[in-house]
Scaffold this active site. Structure first.
Site, PDB file in Angstrom:
ATOM      1  N   ALA A 236     -14.517 -15.951  -3.564  1.00 32.75           N
ATOM      2  CA  ALA A 236     -15.576 -14.975  -3.812  1.00 32.75           C
ATOM      3  C   ALA A 236     -15.350 -14.293  -5.153  1.00 32.75           C
ATOM      4  O   ALA A 236     -14.284 -14.414  -5.750  1.00 32.75           O
ATOM      5  CB  ALA A 236     -15.598 -13.932  -2.690  1.00 32.75           C
ATOM      6  N   LYS A 237     -16.357 -13.576  -5.591  1.00 29.40           N
ATOM      7  CA  LYS A 237     -16.328 -12.833  -6.855  1.00 29.40           C
ATOM      8  C   LYS A 237     -15.055 -12.009  -7.028  1.00 29.40           C
ATOM      9  O   LYS A 237     -14.494 -11.928  -8.119  1.00 29.40           O
ATOM     10  CB  LYS A 237     -17.524 -11.872  -6.892  1.00 29.40           C
ATOM     11  CG  LYS A 237     -18.775 -12.522  -7.418  1.00 29.40           C
ATOM     12  CD  LYS A 237     -18.920 -12.163  -8.882  1.00 29.40           C
ATOM     13  CE  LYS A 237     -20.139 -12.802  -9.498  1.00 29.40           C
ATOM     14  NZ  LYS A 237     -19.915 -13.106 -10.911  1.00 29.40           N
ATOM     15  N   ARG A 238     -14.642 -11.365  -5.927  1.00 27.75           N
ATOM     16  CA  ARG A 238     -13.489 -10.451  -6.038  1.00 27.75           C
ATOM     17  C   ARG A 238     -12.205 -11.193  -6.425  1.00 27.75           C
ATOM     18  O   ARG A 238     -11.210 -10.569  -6.780  1.00 27.75           O
ATOM     19  CB  ARG A 238     -13.284  -9.714  -4.703  1.00 27.75           C
ATOM     20  CG  ARG A 238     -12.963 -10.648  -3.573  1.00 27.75           C
ATOM     21  CD  ARG A 238     -12.527  -9.987  -2.287  1.00 27.75           C
ATOM     22  NE  ARG A 238     -12.262 -11.049  -1.312  1.00 27.75           N
ATOM     23  CZ  ARG A 238     -13.173 -11.636  -0.570  1.00 27.75           C
ATOM     24  NH1 ARG A 238     -14.423 -11.245  -0.635  1.00 27.75           N
ATOM     25  NH2 ARG A 238     -12.856 -12.617   0.255  1.00 27.75           N
ATOM     26  N   ASP A 239     -12.228 -12.516  -6.366  1.00 24.62           N
ATOM     27  CA  ASP A 239     -11.018 -13.283  -6.680  1.00 24.62           C
ATOM     28  C   ASP A 239     -10.801 -13.471  -8.185  1.00 24.62           C
ATOM     29  O   ASP A 239      -9.920 -14.219  -8.589  1.00 24.62           O
ATOM     30  CB  ASP A 239     -11.055 -14.649  -5.970  1.00 24.62           C
ATOM     31  CG  ASP A 239     -10.979 -14.485  -4.466  1.00 24.62           C
ATOM     32  OD1 ASP A 239     -10.204 -13.618  -4.012  1.00 24.62           O
ATOM     33  OD2 ASP A 239     -11.687 -15.196  -3.741  1.00 24.62           O
TER      34      ASP A 239
END
Ligand code: GLU
Length: 297
Positions: A236-239
């Site tokens: 996901a984006k947060r990665d």
């Protein structure tokens, strides 16, 4: 070329490396079996403004150009209505007034098959339906299935038997359901090979069953392992820097990103899809999830 493979993203944001890897695999499986490669925008739900254009640009930057114009699901409402009518004439459609919460509660009953609609509205009388309408409830349309499981064959995973239930055909808000749209469109586009993430394996028995009811051919299935972030959950984006644009902003080239994807599918050293098509074969694909590590955004 005979037949077609496809990549069918939902334009809900930028594609991340896992999505791009699935697209590369869909392209490769199609090319290596002499099929056309198609792209379909599944924009019935979760649409973010400008996202479809950005996804297509990213796919093109990696060399994944479709052989035909992109099909957009929002332009296909008549085809979905027609399919629902076909099923309705065959006595296969009923109205369902259940809320999500009611379904969850009923589905957790001890004898309910896992993940299946419990059939609450299947045999309502006309009077019971009227009563629900008068109470202001809106109806979804469900399929009256006459099986509870169905086997499909997957090129990588072998035979898989999964749940078939009274799946939703049209949602309460009037939007055609994912399973219906996919089946109708794959047949319409001549898609006879579906390569997608293995999170959708459990949808395949329902889709194969629905295709059969509509008199449509069942495609070949190839479910590929997902990409996971460093903590082992779905990428996901947060990665961090997980989209093509993030990587370009960080000074990498599209070929660098393709090389990373190529290494992850068992073909290190390939830097373009042209390299891959000559050097990659399905046996090289690791069967475990791909862990995408490092890279701060
Ligand atoms: N649009 C779906 C998704 O992005 C994929 C549908 C499919 O490949 O069948 O998850």
């Amino acid at each position: 070329m005979t037949g077609a493979g496809r990549f069918a993203p939902s334009p809900s944001g930028d594609l991340h490396l896992g999505n791009l890897r699935t697209a590369v695999l869909a392209w490769l499986f199609a090319r290596r079996s002499d099929r056309a490669f198609l792209i379909r925008m599944e924009d019935l739900d979760r649409v973010r403004e400008g996202s479809a254009e950005r996804q297509l640009a990213d796919l093109a930057a990696l060399g994944l150009d479709p052989d035909e114009p992109v099909l957009t699901q929002s332009s296909r409402r008549e085809a979905y209505d027609h399919a629902i009518d076909t099923l309705r004439f065959a006595g296969r459609v009923y109205e369902c007034f259940c809320t999500r919460r009611e379904i969850q509660q009923a589905a957790s009953a001890p004898h309910a098959p896992q993940g299946a609609y419990p059939g609450t509205c299947r045999n309502l009388t006309d009077a019971e339906r009227d009563e629900r309408r008068r109470a202001g409830r809106r109806a979804a349309l469900r399929l009256r299935a006459d099986v509870t499981t169905r086997a499909v064959h997957d090129v990588l995973l072998g035979d898989h038997t999964g749940v078939v239930d009274d799946l939703v055909l049209r949602r309460t808000d009037g939007v055609p359901a994912y399973n219906l749209a996919v089946v109708v469109d794959d047949a319409f586009q001549g898609v006879d090979q579906i390569v997608r993430g293995d999170d959708l394996l459990s949808s395949s028995p329902r889709q194969a069953y629905l295709a059969g009811l509509l008199g449509l051919p069942v495609p070949e299935y190839v479910h590929v392992p997902l990409a996971l972030g460093p903590t082992g959950t779905r990428l996901a984006k947060r990665d961090g820097a997980v989209t093509l644009r993030d990587r370009l902003d960080a000074g990498e080239s599209a070929d660098d990103v393709l090389a990373e994807i190529a290494a992850s599918i068992g073909a290190p050293g390939c830097r373009t899809v042209g390299d891959l098509v000559t050097r990659w074969q399905p046996d090289l694909l690791p069967r475990e999830p791909w862990y995408v590590l490092g890279h701060d955004a």
